[in-house]
Design a protein around this motif. Structure first.
Motif, short mmCIF file in Angstrom:
data_model
loop_
_atom_site.label_atom_id
_atom_site.label_comp_id
_atom_site.label_asym_id
_atom_site.label_seq_id
_atom_site.Cartn_x
_atom_site.Cartn_y
_atom_site.Cartn_z
N ALA A 18 -41.46 20.64 -73.78
CA ALA A 18 -41.02 22.03 -73.68
C ALA A 18 -41.66 22.74 -72.50
O ALA A 18 -41.16 23.73 -72.01
N HIS A 19 -42.82 22.24 -72.05
CA HIS A 19 -43.50 22.86 -70.93
C HIS A 19 -42.93 22.36 -69.61
O HIS A 19 -42.78 21.16 -69.41
N ALA A 20 -42.57 23.29 -68.77
CA ALA A 20 -42.02 22.89 -67.46
C ALA A 20 -42.93 23.41 -66.36
O ALA A 20 -43.32 24.58 -66.36
N ALA A 43 -36.61 45.73 -65.50
CA ALA A 43 -36.45 44.63 -64.56
C ALA A 43 -37.55 43.59 -64.76
O ALA A 43 -37.30 42.38 -64.70
N ARG A 44 -38.75 44.06 -65.01
CA ARG A 44 -39.86 43.11 -65.20
C ARG A 44 -39.60 42.20 -66.39
O ARG A 44 -39.77 40.99 -66.29
N GLU A 45 -39.19 42.78 -67.48
CA GLU A 45 -38.92 41.99 -68.69
C GLU A 45 -37.83 40.95 -68.42
O GLU A 45 -37.97 39.78 -68.80
N SER A 46 -36.76 41.37 -67.77
CA SER A 46 -35.64 40.45 -67.51
C SER A 46 -36.02 39.37 -66.52
O SER A 46 -35.66 38.20 -66.69
N LEU A 47 -36.76 39.73 -65.47
CA LEU A 47 -37.16 38.73 -64.47
C LEU A 47 -38.17 37.75 -65.05
O LEU A 47 -38.16 36.56 -64.71
N GLU A 48 -39.05 38.22 -65.92
CA GLU A 48 -39.99 37.30 -66.57
C GLU A 48 -39.23 36.30 -67.44
O GLU A 48 -39.58 35.12 -67.51
N ARG A 49 -38.19 36.77 -68.10
CA ARG A 49 -37.37 35.88 -68.92
C ARG A 49 -36.65 34.86 -68.04
O ARG A 49 -36.57 33.67 -68.40
N GLY A 51 -37.75 33.78 -65.21
CA GLY A 51 -38.79 32.87 -64.74
C GLY A 51 -39.08 31.78 -65.75
O GLY A 51 -39.26 30.61 -65.40
N LYS A 52 -39.13 32.15 -67.03
CA LYS A 52 -39.38 31.16 -68.08
C LYS A 52 -38.20 30.21 -68.22
O LYS A 52 -38.37 29.01 -68.40
N LEU A 53 -37.00 30.77 -68.12
CA LEU A 53 -35.80 29.95 -68.27
C LEU A 53 -35.62 28.97 -67.12
O LEU A 53 -35.21 27.82 -67.31
N HIS A 54 -35.96 29.42 -65.90
CA HIS A 54 -35.70 28.62 -64.71
C HIS A 54 -36.96 28.08 -64.05
O HIS A 54 -36.91 27.58 -62.92
N ALA A 55 -38.07 28.16 -64.76
CA ALA A 55 -39.31 27.50 -64.34
C ALA A 55 -39.80 27.93 -62.96
O ALA A 55 -40.03 27.11 -62.08
N PHE A 56 -39.93 29.25 -62.78
CA PHE A 56 -40.60 29.73 -61.57
C PHE A 56 -41.64 30.78 -61.98
O PHE A 56 -41.53 31.44 -63.00
N GLU A 57 -42.66 30.91 -61.15
CA GLU A 57 -43.71 31.91 -61.37
C GLU A 57 -43.37 33.19 -60.62
O GLU A 57 -42.67 33.15 -59.60
#
Length: 253
Positions: A18-20, A43-49, A51-57
């Motif tokens: 599960a960890h990418a 925007a922060r909440e959506s972009l953080e989501r 980031g988790k979905l698409h594996a970027f920091e």
């Protein structure tokens, strides 16, 4: 006992799967302005989501001091509704050096507005000079380039409500249009008393990409209202821009 050990082992494997690992890291500068501030937490909440979905920091900040650090760690720098003139001279030079060294930039909505001749290099980075805009209205946005990632999640003709910025091209820069707005679908002259607005005609880009120095630049004029940062199609548009800007991948032949 054996079943318990197997269950634990399976759980460890599932957690590892599960960890990418992060594919890349971006800097998002989201500074408030007179008319754009409520979007910041949304925007922060959506972009953080994303980031988790698409594996970027992501480093998400409203502090221009972020430009005092090492920008080379970022695959892309996003100006999100940020008044670019807020950067002081030293930070402007730092960002220019980042782009000249192969960095990449993504510019969203309010970030396209800068007083003329304040920072000519940045105007060239945008690819257009932003003039005034009519009142927020509902119009039809047309996909001009179906092969660009920022258009993949959008219909060919998209009902959207926004401030449809007007642009000119004093530096004669060539851009690759991704989205265009149909001026017959709204009133380009509808503006506040004492001001005058004109349309651009059939060629009225709202989103585009081009190359500056050694870097990639993606631009979208969409994104005025905070609630837009919860809209799946708009987030798909942003994610396509992030993906291409950070990696250079995704354009279909």
């Amino acid at each position: 006992m054996k079943k318990s050990l197997l269950a634990v082992a399976a759980g460890v494997l599932m957690a590892a799967g599960a960890h990418a690992d992060s594919q890349y890291k971006i800097l998002v500068l989201a500074m408030p302005s007179k008319y754009h501030y409520e979007y910041i937490p949304l925007a922060r909440e959506s972009l953080e989501r994303l980031g988790k979905l698409h594996a970027f920091e992501m480093t998400y900040t409203n502090k221009p001091e972020a430009f005092d650090g090492d920008l080379k760690q970022y695959a892309a720098v996003m100006f999100l509704n940020t008044p670019p003139e807020e950067l002081n001279e030293a930070r402007r030079r730092k960002f220019e050096a980042y782009m000249q060294g192969g960095g990449n930039a993504m510019l969203v909505h309010r970030s396209l507005i800068i007083p003329p001749n304040t920072w000519p290099w940045y105007e060239k980075l945008i690819g257009r000079r932003t003039g005034n805009h009519p009142m927020l209205q509902t119009g039809v946005v047309d996909v001009a380039d179906k092969n660009f990632p920022a258009a993949f999640g959008l219909p060919d003709h998209w009902i959207w409500s926004d401030e449809f910025y007007v642009f000119d091209n004093p530096y004669q820069i060539r851009i690759n249009t991704v989205l265009n707005v149909d001026e017959t679908s709204y009133d380009p002259t509808k503006i506040w008393p004492g001001q005058v607005a004109h349309g651009m005609g059939k060629d009225h880009p709202l989103s585009w990409y081009h190359y500056v120095d050694k870097g990639r630049v993606f631009v979208t004029a969409l994104g005025h209202d905070g609630n837009m940062y919860r809209d799946p199609q708009y987030l798909s548009h942003l994610m396509g821009g992030i993906y291409w800007t950070a990696t250079g991948k995704g354009i279909r032949p």
